[in-house]
Scaffold this active site. Structure first.
Site, PDB file in Angstrom:
ATOM      1  N   GLY A   1       0.803  -1.233   0.166  1.00 29.99           N
ATOM      2  CA  GLY A   1       0.169   0.034   0.008  1.00 29.99           C
ATOM      3  C   GLY A   1       0.797   1.233  -0.064  1.00 29.99           C
ATOM      4  O   GLY A   1       1.845   1.403  -0.401  1.00 29.99           O
TER       5      GLY A   1
ATOM      6  N   LEU B   1       0.602   3.750  -1.885  1.00 30.53           N
ATOM      7  CA  LEU B   1       0.799   3.572  -3.503  1.00 30.53           C
ATOM      8  C   LEU B   1       1.312   4.684  -3.958  1.00 30.53           C
ATOM      9  O   LEU B   1       0.959   6.000  -3.568  1.00 30.53           O
ATOM     10  CB  LEU B   1      -0.231   3.015  -4.229  1.00 30.53           C
ATOM     11  CG  LEU B   1      -0.975   1.658  -3.775  1.00 30.53           C
ATOM     12  CD1 LEU B   1      -1.986   1.225  -4.609  1.00 30.53           C
ATOM     13  CD2 LEU B   1       0.110   0.548  -3.644  1.00 30.53           C
TER      14      LEU B   1
ATOM     15  N   HIS C   1       4.501   1.930  -7.830  1.00 32.80           N
ATOM     16  CA  HIS C   1       3.388   0.946  -7.942  1.00 32.80           C
ATOM     17  C   HIS C   1       2.769   0.980  -9.038  1.00 32.80           C
ATOM     18  O   HIS C   1       2.452   0.074  -9.971  1.00 32.80           O
ATOM     19  CB  HIS C   1       2.615   1.194  -6.762  1.00 32.80           C
ATOM     20  CG  HIS C   1       3.186   0.911  -5.474  1.00 32.80           C
ATOM     21  ND1 HIS C   1       3.453   1.992  -4.652  1.00 32.80           N
ATOM     22  CD2 HIS C   1       3.784  -0.273  -4.690  1.00 32.80           C
ATOM     23  CE1 HIS C   1       4.086   1.535  -3.573  1.00 32.80           C
ATOM     24  NE2 HIS C   1       4.250   0.383  -3.731  1.00 32.80           N
TER      25      HIS C   1
ATOM     26  N   GLN D   1       8.135  -8.850   7.788  1.00 33.32           N
ATOM     27  CA  GLN D   1       9.519  -8.390   7.247  1.00 33.32           C
ATOM     28  C   GLN D   1       9.939  -6.861   7.794  1.00 33.32           C
ATOM     29  O   GLN D   1      11.032  -6.623   7.261  1.00 33.32           O
ATOM     30  CB  GLN D   1       9.094  -8.253   5.411  1.00 33.32           C
ATOM     31  CG  GLN D   1       8.296  -7.051   4.970  1.00 33.32           C
ATOM     32  CD  GLN D   1       7.939  -7.156   3.702  1.00 33.32           C
ATOM     33  OE1 GLN D   1       7.237  -7.939   3.304  1.00 33.32           O
ATOM     34  NE2 GLN D   1       8.586  -6.245   2.994  1.00 33.32           N
TER      35      GLN D   1
ATOM     36  N   GLY E   1       9.555  -4.237  -8.734  1.00 26.27           N
ATOM     37  CA  GLY E   1      10.327  -2.885  -8.669  1.00 26.27           C
ATOM     38  C   GLY E   1      11.658  -3.075  -8.837  1.00 26.27           C
ATOM     39  O   GLY E   1      12.177  -3.993  -7.840  1.00 26.27           O
TER      40      GLY E   1
ATOM     41  N   ASP F   1      14.123  -2.145  -5.385  1.00 23.01           N
ATOM     42  CA  ASP F   1      14.404  -3.388  -4.085  1.00 23.01           C
ATOM     43  C   ASP F   1      14.822  -4.684  -5.288  1.00 23.01           C
ATOM     44  O   ASP F   1      14.385  -5.495  -5.256  1.00 23.01           O
ATOM     45  CB  ASP F   1      13.161  -3.661  -3.710  1.00 23.01           C
ATOM     46  CG  ASP F   1      12.376  -2.524  -2.892  1.00 23.01           C
ATOM     47  OD1 ASP F   1      13.210  -2.075  -2.123  1.00 23.01           O
ATOM     48  OD2 ASP F   1      11.408  -2.240  -3.347  1.00 23.01           O
TER      49      ASP F   1
ATOM     50  N   GLN G   1      15.557  -7.577  -3.362  1.00 22.49           N
ATOM     51  CA  GLN G   1      14.235  -8.398  -3.238  1.00 22.49           C
ATOM     52  C   GLN G   1      13.854  -9.099  -4.396  1.00 22.49           C
ATOM     53  O   GLN G   1      13.403 -10.113  -4.503  1.00 22.49           O
ATOM     54  CB  GLN G   1      13.197  -7.469  -2.720  1.00 22.49           C
ATOM     55  CG  GLN G   1      11.666  -7.792  -3.165  1.00 22.49           C
ATOM     56  CD  GLN G   1      10.740  -7.284  -2.353  1.00 22.49           C
ATOM     57  OE1 GLN G   1      10.539  -6.819  -1.111  1.00 22.49           O
ATOM     58  NE2 GLN G   1      10.075  -6.122  -3.133  1.00 22.49           N
TER      59      GLN G   1
ATOM     60  N   ARG H   1       8.243   5.246   2.043  1.00 19.34           N
ATOM     61  CA  ARG H   1       8.668   5.816   3.028  1.00 19.34           C
ATOM     62  C   ARG H   1       9.265   7.225   2.812  1.00 19.34           C
ATOM     63  O   ARG H   1       9.354   7.859   3.964  1.00 19.34           O
ATOM     64  CB  ARG H   1      10.243   5.021   3.365  1.00 19.34           C
ATOM     65  CG  ARG H   1       9.745   3.481   4.159  1.00 19.34           C
ATOM     66  CD  ARG H   1      11.059   2.996   4.683  1.00 19.34           C
ATOM     67  NE  ARG H   1      10.645   1.694   5.283  1.00 19.34           N
ATOM     68  CZ  ARG H   1      10.467   0.401   4.904  1.00 19.34           C
ATOM     69  NH1 ARG H   1      10.758   0.250   3.408  1.00 19.34           N
ATOM     70  NH2 ARG H   1      10.249  -0.571   5.579  1.00 19.34           N
TER      71      ARG H   1
END
Ligand code: PAF
Length: 258
Positions: free
Chosen positions: A32, A34, A38, A62, A148, A151, A154, A188
């Site tokens: 979320g 967004l 995103h 996480q 994305g 990251d 990830q 963030r």
């Protein structure tokens, strides 16, 4: 119109009852809050699939810091409007109890890349992320899933996990989307105050410079950043420069191809 599903079962029933037919499905997992980043994943999914499913689940396992989880921005109503406008077909909003019926007794552990870069500074982060992504991929049962490149670690871990566990879902990387001043978009970023937000632009600027990782580290420290790491790594797409810095309680990550 977007159909919001507040339980995993509702989504599984749609699939089981053949409501989706044989249409190709793209999946965009999110936490979320967004932003354009995103939405770029959503656009790619819509371009490549007949149907698009987005999930919003702020995954507690996480987060290595309780304050980070508490502070994580939650903007669900705004998110729903954005997704509706973007033409998303289904939005899945599972809760903790249904995502973790096992109370997190089962975990996915990767023993190599997950210990490097952010893994060194965020104990348990990648275990929690991989575990929830495994669950979400299993639930979504999509043809393609979009991640994305901001990251990048990830993305690589998810791609390797999907291969290791024989998922039919293709893991598709999407380029980092940046603000007008070069800062990579992140949920963030909204937690930065005005002065920190201004200073934050120095991070991508230095990361993209011709200086060495050691020189970039010194320059960022002089400017007032706490630097977790700046380092070059060979990846599946050539050498990339990775960085993680902190401004107050906000941690920023970024990477660029060099
Ligand atoms: O990148 C994120 O937003 C999260 O790590 C993800 C992939 C949705 C898993 O919680």
């Amino acid at each position: 119109m977007i159909e919001t599903l507040r339980s995993i079962e509702l989504w599984q029933n749609l699939k089981r009852n053949g409501i989706l037919g044989r249409k190709s499905l793209g999946f965009v997992p999110t936490m979320g809050a967004l932003h354009e980043g995103h939405l770029s994943l959503v656009r790619k999914s819509k371009a490549e699939n007949e149907l698009t499913l987005v999930s919003i689940f702020v995954n507690p396992t996480q987060f290595d810091q309780v304050q980070d989880l508490d502070k994580y921005p939650r903007t669900i109503e705004q998110d729903q409007v954005l997704l509706e406008k973007a033409g998303v077909d289904y939005l899945l909003l599972p809760d903790y109890k249904s995502m973790y019926p096992d109370e997190y007794l089962f975990k996915v552990e990767e023993k190599n890349l997950s210990r490097d870069l952010c893994g060194e500074f965020r104990p348990g982060h990648f275990q929690g992320m991989l575990t929830v992504v495994l669950k979400l991929l299993q639930i979504a049962d999509a043809d393609n899933a979009y991640f994305g490149e901001k990251d990048y670690q990830q993305y690589l871990l998810v791609k390797k996990m999907a291969q290791a566990f024989f998922f039919k879902t293709q893991i598709v990387p999407c380029p980092t989307i940046r603000d007008h001043d070069g800062l990579a978009l992140s949920s963030r970023n909204t937690l930065l105050d005005k002065a920190q937000r201004k200073l934050a632009t120095q991070f991508p600027l230095h990361l993209q410079s011709k200086s060495t990782p050691a020189e970039i580290t010194s320059a960022l420290v002089r400017l007032g950043f706490v630097v977790d790491y700046i380092t070059d790594k060979e990846t599946d797409s050539g050498v990339r420069r990775f960085g993680a810095v902190r401004l107050g309680v906000v941690r920023l990550i970024d990477n660029v191809k060099i």
